[in-house]
Scaffold this active site. Structure first.
Site, short mmCIF file in Angstrom:
data_model
loop_
_atom_site.label_atom_id
_atom_site.label_comp_id
_atom_site.label_asym_id
_atom_site.label_seq_id
_atom_site.Cartn_x
_atom_site.Cartn_y
_atom_site.Cartn_z
N LEU A 670 0.81 -1.22 0.00
CA LEU A 670 0.00 0.00 0.00
C LEU A 670 0.84 1.26 0.00
O LEU A 670 0.44 2.29 -0.54
CB LEU A 670 -0.94 -0.01 1.21
CG LEU A 670 -1.88 -1.23 1.26
CD1 LEU A 670 -2.69 -1.22 2.55
CD2 LEU A 670 -2.80 -1.25 0.05
N ASN A 671 2.01 1.18 0.66
CA ASN A 671 2.91 2.33 0.72
C ASN A 671 4.33 1.79 0.79
O ASN A 671 4.75 1.29 1.83
CB ASN A 671 2.57 3.19 1.94
CG ASN A 671 3.49 4.40 2.07
OD1 ASN A 671 4.66 4.36 1.69
ND2 ASN A 671 2.96 5.48 2.63
N GLU A 744 4.90 -8.72 10.76
CA GLU A 744 5.65 -9.77 11.44
C GLU A 744 6.51 -10.63 10.53
O GLU A 744 7.44 -11.28 10.99
CB GLU A 744 4.65 -10.64 12.23
CG GLU A 744 4.11 -9.83 13.39
CD GLU A 744 2.93 -10.45 14.11
OE1 GLU A 744 3.17 -11.19 15.06
OE2 GLU A 744 1.79 -10.18 13.73
MO1 MOS Z 1 2.26 -8.94 17.24
S1 MOS Z 1 3.29 -10.41 18.27
O1 MOS Z 1 0.81 -9.82 17.01
O2 MOS Z 1 2.13 -7.52 18.07
#
Ligand code: MOS
Length: 777
Positions: A670-671, A744
């Protein structure tokens, strides 16, 4: 009692199972995301542009106010004293010296603390946010080494810290379990994650392994990790009439407000939590004892309170990632096709929380294999509750799985990228669901090209540059797409063409407010300057967490829902004199600052014109998106191909990461500016996991021995090389904006890419994190 509960759970389980089956088999068009988001096709809007953070100027000017900086009249400052035993009773506290110390306002122990209810622990209900469900300063029981046992309030922080040092505690210790091996010897239990057993079996994997032409069977381990966001956990709060007003550092705002309301036995709307800026969360900025203690002390003292955990306090009060022992066994045929994947092992949790490290999650959808056996067992220790820490499960699970894939490639004599591509599944190996979008092969090919993988010498230890052994390694990164229930948004459109949207969501530095301003501007066809994105306040709509890399999807779906509602509302207001008169809602779209006929953009009327004619100053709509059934209909995951060049000193064993590249397939980006920063941040945290992060836990007494950033090592600038990131940018047709989460995934695969590069450089295979120089000598 327990039979009734079990029967109820069984019934719920059957209903859920039946729903999952029905959703899996339903036509695509019945499922959210079945019709692609029209924004996916828009190519010349704000989405996809490297827009700089709209909160950037405020931050660099020091005008972004964080939780520990909010001014309040008559503030008292708090310091927490921590238990020094793991289990037992607090027999006596000598408070006189502390109470007599300069500036002291209050010494609070379990003797004088207000009566509180235990906090509902995370995942026990939709809005529960607490790290554990232990009562907070309500009795003399000690449950972990480091548990808060007293709070001192004083006129200054220094006075509070000094007075705290004068407190004297007498304990009666009881036998505790703080040794992993000892607990394991007593037996393990099946681990569960989000109410489901962490166990999957397809065929007989042990038998298939035994008969395989090539096999790897190895044990990997990872230590405890502590959270270290640079902004310390902090709260500034006051009781204002019957309202508890809290400036917090939060990634689960609505959850925190509800949970505090349970603890203090008050209506949910009387707890107001705001958190406009957060200096990093990574899973740690939730509800721990410190917010409860600060609110209790403020109540008792009748004064506003500021409580900033010391760095040591973060280690004692805020959980981290628990340790794992993992076995990965892979069996392959003569062509390198997997016949068996076994990924099993043991992790640690406590009796009072529900967060084991679910390290098999990445293995569920990684590779096509004829047989699979995945299982997590757990032991309980008397320690601080562990919690979510960036890619819980995948971060250390991919270390084991992807190290083993490298070992198998070496065993077969096959290029490790080729081995992975050869085992690319056509559908989800466990659920059998089709993938919503999976372009990992493109990510591998493009990444290999950019990194210069063809220059790698497959013979370990063969490339030398003076004292330095040089090697390249790679690994797969992966993280699921989640969209949790609880989305909601309120939108206000005014006659001057301005739009403001309200949601209780979070900005922890990811660029959330910037990206969704871009998204909303495109969705309504208005300039970004006309959009106000209001967030960071528990009074706003939605129960949306900045966790599980799902906030973007949850906000995206909420904005779709509220914009749809706006269209309907405006259509009703437009009346018979409008160019769009007589059109059904599904024949109309928002574009160019107004409404238009979907297939005839000439039939258009601006928002301002519609409101003027209807004599309305503004329109306010609120909506919630459809339940996130899409994840029961498709297997939805992001992927990355991670490349590392490592240099290992032949004399000292010192490791230097020379280069790193992450090539991602995370749907539409998106960015690019904020996304690159997210990817790089995850990779840097992965370098820490690979090379240095380790909580030193004294297994004799359950005490963390390195609760500070001089003894607990995280990467500093000199440890971080140039990190290149790139992406396929192929939209996922079944997600809002075509995007999947990116927070993540950067930490996943990184540990294995480093370990595999170290092996290629030195010929030494390190299966125990972190890969420190002593393990290479
Ligand atoms: Mo993340 S460990 O779901 O802030």
């Amino acid at each position: 009692m327990s039979i009734i509960k079990d029967a109820k759970q069984l019934a719920q389980g059957l209903v859920q199972g039946a729903v999952a089956k029905a959703v899996a088999l339903a036509p695509d068009s019945w499922v959210p995301g079945g019709e692609p988001d029209p924004l996916i096709r828009m190519r010349h809007g704000h989405v996809g542009k490297p827009v700089s953070r709209i909160d950037g100027p405020q931050k660099v000017a020091g005008k972004a106010t964080f939780a520990a900086e909010f001014p309040m009249e008559g503030l008292a400052y708090a310091a927490i004293a921590h238990s020094t035993i793991a289990k037992g009773r607090l027999v006596a506290v000598a408070t006189e010296a502390a109470e007599a110390a300069p500036g002291v306002v209050l010494v609070m122990t379990h003797h004088n603390a207000p009566r509180l209810k235990p906090p509902p622990v995370f995942m026990s209900s939709q809005k529960a946010a607490a790290g554990d469900d232990l009562p907070v300063l309500q009795d003399d029981r000690i449950h972990w080494n480091g548990q808060p046992v007293a709070v001192v309030l004083a006129e200054t922080q220094e006075q509070a810290d000094h007075a705290k040092s004068l407190l004297r505690f007498s304990y009666e210790a009881e036998p505790s379990v703080t040794d992993f091996a000892e607990a394991e010897a007593r037996g393990t239990a099946q681990s569960e994650f989000q109410g489901e057993a962490l166990h999957d079996a397809v065929g007989d994997a042990e038998e298939a392994l035994a008969g395989a032409r090539f096999k790897i069977d190895a044990d990997y381990s990872s230590p405890r990790h502590n959270h270290n966001p640079i902004e310390l956990h902090a709260v500034t709060l006051a009781w204002q009439g019957d309202v508890l007003r809290i400036h917090d550092a939060q990634q689960v705002l609505a959850h925190a407000a509800w949970t505090l309301a349970q603890v203090f036995d008050m209506p949910e709307d009387k707890v107001v939590v705001t958190s406009p800026f957060v200096g990093g969360g990574f899973g740690s900025k939730t509800l721990w004892q410190h917010q409860i203690l600060a609110a209790a002390a403020a109540k008792l003292a009748g004064r506003p309170v500021r409580l900033v955990l010391s760095r040591e306090g973060v280690y004692r009060v805020v959980g981290g990632r628990s340790q794992t022992e993992q076995r990965v066994a892979l069996g392959a045929d003569a062509e390198g096709r997997l016949e068996a994947i076994i990924h099993t092992g043991v992790t640690v949790k406590t009796a009072h929380n529900a967060m084991p490290e679910p390290f098999i999650l990445p293995t569920r959808s990684a590779y096509a294999a004829k047989t699979l056996l995945l299982d997590v067992q757990e032991v309980e220790l008397d320690m601080l509750s562990n919690t979510f820490m960036r890619a819980p499960g995948e971060a250390v699970g991919t270390f084991a799985l992807e190290s083993a894939m490298d070992e198998l490639a070496h065993e077969i004599g096959l290029d490790p990228i080729e081995l992975r591509i050869r085992n690319e599944p056509e559908k989800d190996p466990i659920s059998g669901l089709p993938f919503s979008s999976r372009n990992i092969v493109e990510a591998w090919r493009a990444g290999a090209e950019r990194f210069g993988w063809s220059r790698r010498n497959p013979v370990p230890g063969a490339v030398r540059d003076g004292e330095w052994l040089v090697g390249m390694g790679c690994a797969t990164a992966t993280y699921p797409y989640y969209r949790m229930p609880g989305g909601a948004a309120r939108l206000t459109l005014t006659q001057d063409g301005n739009v403001s949207v309200d949601l209780a969501v979070h900005e922890m530095g990811m660029g959330t407010s910037t990206v969704h301003t871009q998204v909303l501007a495109d969705r309504l066809g208005v300039p970004m300057e006309n959009v106000a994105f209001n967030y960071g306040d528990s009074r706003l709509p939605g129960v949306i967490m900045a966790g599980g890399s799902q906030q973007t999807a949850a906000i995206g779906a909420s904005l779709i829902a509220v914009c749809d509602k706006l269209v309907g509302e405006l259509l009703a207001l437009a009346g018979n004199d409008s160019p769009i008169a007589g059109l059904a809602a599904d024949a109309v779209v928002a574009r160019d600052g107004g409404l238009a006929k979907r297939d005839d953009p000439q039939r258009h009327e601006t928002f301002a014109s519609i409101l003027q004619r209807a004599q309305r100053q503004s329109v306010v709509v609120e909506a919630t998106p459809a339940s996130p059934l899409e994840t029961m209909h498709w297997s939805m995951h992001s992927h990355g191909a991670m490349f590392c060049e490592a240099r290992v000193n032949a004399v000292t064993g010192e490791i230097r990461i020379a280069r790193f590249l992450g090539s991602f397939d995370c749907g539409r980006i998106l960015n690019p500016k904020t996304a690159a920063s997210q990817f790089r941040g995850g990779i840097i945290m992965g370098l820490g996991l690979a090379l240095m992060e380790e909580t030193q836990f004294d297994e004799r007494n359950g005490r963390v021995m390195n609760p500070n950033l001089s003894d607990y090592h995280v990467p500093v600038h000199l440890d971080v090389p140039v990190i290149e990131v790139m992406w396929t940018d192929i939209p996922d047709p079944h997600t809002p904006m075509g995007a999947r989460g990116i927070g993540e995934i950067g930490i996943t695969g990184t540990g294995a890419a480093v370990a595999n590069a170290v092996f290629n450089a030195s010929g030494r295979r390190v299966r125990d994190l972190p890969i420190t120089l002593d393990k290479l000598l």
